[in-house]
Structure formats: structure tokens, C-alpha cells
Design a protein around this motif. Sequence first.
Motif, short mmCIF file in Angstrom:
data_model
loop_
_atom_site.label_atom_id
_atom_site.label_comp_id
_atom_site.label_asym_id
_atom_site.label_seq_id
_atom_site.Cartn_x
_atom_site.Cartn_y
_atom_site.Cartn_z
N ARG A 97 0.83 -1.20 0.00
CA ARG A 97 0.00 0.00 0.00
C ARG A 97 0.86 1.25 0.00
N SER A 98 1.97 1.22 0.76
CA SER A 98 2.89 2.36 0.75
C SER A 98 3.48 2.56 -0.63
N ALA A 113 0.95 4.13 -2.91
CA ALA A 113 0.78 5.56 -2.59
C ALA A 113 2.00 6.36 -3.06
N LEU A 128 0.99 2.86 6.01
CA LEU A 128 -0.26 2.48 5.34
C LEU A 128 -0.53 0.98 5.36
N ASP A 129 0.54 0.17 5.48
CA ASP A 129 0.38 -1.28 5.48
C ASP A 129 0.19 -1.85 6.88
#
Length: 456
Positions: free
Chosen positions: A15-16, A19, A60-61
Motif C-alpha cells: 500500500r505504501s 501511494a 499504510l500497510d
Amino acid sequence: MDETGRPEPERSFLRSTAAQTRLHELVPGGAHTYARGSDQYPEGMAPIIVRGEGARVLDLDGNWFVEYGMGLRAVTLGHAYQPVVEAVARGAASGSGFSRPSVWELEAAERFIQMVPGAEMVKFAKNGSDVTTAAVKLARAATGRDLVAVCSSQPFFSIDDWFIGTTAMNAGIPEATRALTVAFEYNNLQSLALLLAQYPNRIAAVIMEPATGTLEPDPGFLEGVRDLADKDGFVLIFDEIICGMRWSSAGAQSVYGVTPDLSTWGKALGNGFSVSALAGKRSLMELGGLNTDASRVFLLSNTHGAEVTGLAAYLSVADAYSERDVVGIMETQGSKLRSALLQVISEEGMSDYITISGRPSALLFATRDKNGRPSQEYRTLFIQELLRNGVLAQSLVISAAHSDDDIDITVVAVAAAAKTYARAIERGTTEGLLAGRSVAPALREFAAPRRLEGPK
């Protein structure tokens, strides 16, 4: 199991990484500060932060990390330090900016002058580059000279042309501007004396950090620079952006007993909130005021310079420093960290390759290859293994929020990283151990090709 024989930590950066890819589409460089760029981290392992608590951050993860560097050295009390957050909220509730000075400006100015004995006046701003450039402008106005002398071994003073023109990223800066900045060596009075002789009556200002994480002043050096300023007539500027609030609440100038003509402050002044300061002699500062017959200097006049939340943050930070020995806590915890890390690094036989240096409140690590040469590839490998073991660290710059538990986690992570590092040294290469491309200096002329796939 990975090839070193240990379990692979269950950490995803998917997820990082997604992003970060989107940030590269929207923001030049993928970050608003070059030192925060993804090129400063292993490939596909650049966490995008959701929030912080004390000495730890969440990405984010869902990965929690013990963090070092602490917001590029701006956080000394810990992330989301409640008294500061609450003070900022109270300040914002009263209104953030007005058409006239607020009581916050008076209170903050009085507090700062009490805190820094060598300062007679102060003007607040929002970032360190603005105040260092303002100091240079004052020096030029006061002396009628044009050159600025900077300390060549100190990496950064301002985003503005007078300094960035001296770096590898000097595109867009005219040669005429670049020629107005010259350099001398830290702890080398002779190099400064030679500059003064080479450019007689032309050096308006000498700007330098009194010390850095890795360089302490030799006995007599700062005193010698002060003497040269008094004899030659240049303005002595101490950049306290990092040292101020880490060496002492009164700055490194109070630690070493040498008072500059002007000093610049930022970073930890607001524990991460945006506030900076230019301080110094009344005779210089008033050149930007109303009590002067000289041609006036346009000095730090901007809409948000005295915005309430930054000043509220500073006042709360000053309270915290008056209530407990924040610097002493950082020095104690930093000393514990250094001792423990040196031990585990030594146990892996890596003392010649992974080194730790600097003041306990501002520790740095360095990495070397099999031949003892500084290595970005090995730096990347070390950072990669720290991330895999729950530590986010471009440096080992600590805060007063780093607990013994945080240090213990770091020691375990460094021990694991040192094992992998030892394997690379034995092989003479990071190949097969490093997941992607290596990190690169933040200030460099050309951008290296980047790939943003996840870690292998």
C-alpha cells in the motif's frame, strides 16, 4: 526462511508503494522534501506514514516502526506530544492569523529572549531557509559587502540560491549568484583567514553550524572565528537549526560559550510544528525595523510568519524544556543506544564496516564495503534489514520519547542487520541480499532511474 537462515518478518509495503507511485505522479520527486524522497530508502520499502506516537510511526500497510531521525531532527519530545498538540489546538481555537500582531507574538518573543541569553531581538518565521537567508541579507546590509562564507563540510543551510548554488543541484541559478558564496573548512581557522585575505573587505557574513552530529569544535576554533569577526567586521551567523534544542534550549552557542552576531533556529523549536526564528544583536535586527536611520532591510515579512499555531507550539515546547531535562534525557538514551549497538556490531565482527558517531542526541551511522570505502549499496542493505525488523532509520537521531523498550527493539534489529551485512562483506557484494537499487545522495545533479516494484 531467508538465505541467512532466519524467519522472514511478515511485513508488506504494497500500500505504501502504491501511494508512493501516485505521489510521483502528483508531486515532483514524490515528496515535499528531498531528504524524505523514496530514493533515500530501499526499493519498494519506503513507508508512507499514517501517524506517529512517541518514538514510533505507523505506515499504510499497518507496520509499526521505531523511528529515528524524528522528522528530520525536528521532533525532540516525541510524535503527537500531547501538551504541544493541546496547546496548538487552544491557539487555533482563538484564531490563527490577524491583521495586527497577536499576544502570542509578544509572549513568544519574550520567552525566546529569556531562553537565549545572547539574543537581544527575535523575529519568527515558518522555516529554516527563510531565516538563514534573512540573516545573510542583514549581514550584507550592515557591512555593505557582497560575499558569504559558508562552512564546506556542513551539508545544508538554505533552499535559496545563495546556498543551493554551491551544491550539485545548481540548475537554474546564475553563475553570478553562485560566485557570491565562498567556502572555508570547519576547525581550520587558517582556511577562513586565507579567504579574508583573498577577498579583503568583501565577506559580509560567515555562516556555520557551531557543531554537527559528527564534528565538535576544536578548542579555540569558535573563539577564533569570533575574534576574526571582530577584527575583520564580518557578521558571524550561527545556524542553530539542528543544534538549538538538541545541544541546549539556549543553543550550541551556550554550550561552547561563543555568542554570534545572529543565530537562526527551527526544527525542534516547535516539536515538528512549523516555526523558525532569527535572533541576534539589536543593532543588526533593527535594520529591518522602524528604529533606524539607515536604508531599511525587507526582513521576514510574510502572511504566516507569526501564525498562531507555530508560536503556541514553541511556547509549549519551551514549557516542556523548563519542566524536565529534555536534552539530558536524549543524551542518556542516546548513550545507551550507542553502547548497545556498538556491542552487537562488534559481536558480528562488523565494527570496521558499520560505524556510529556523533553526539548522543544526534547519532549517525556510516556504512563501508569490504575494502573499507563508504558505500551507498551497503547503506541500503543496512536500512533494508532495519525496516524488515521494525526500525525506520536514515540516522540514529533520537528523541526524549525513545524508551528502553524502543532501544531494545533497535538493538535486536541492528543485530539482525549486522548478520546480513556480515554475509555481504564475506561475499564482497550485496548481490542476492539487496532487494533493488541502492539509495543515492539527496542533493545530486542527475536523477537516477527508479523502479517502484515491491521488495523481492
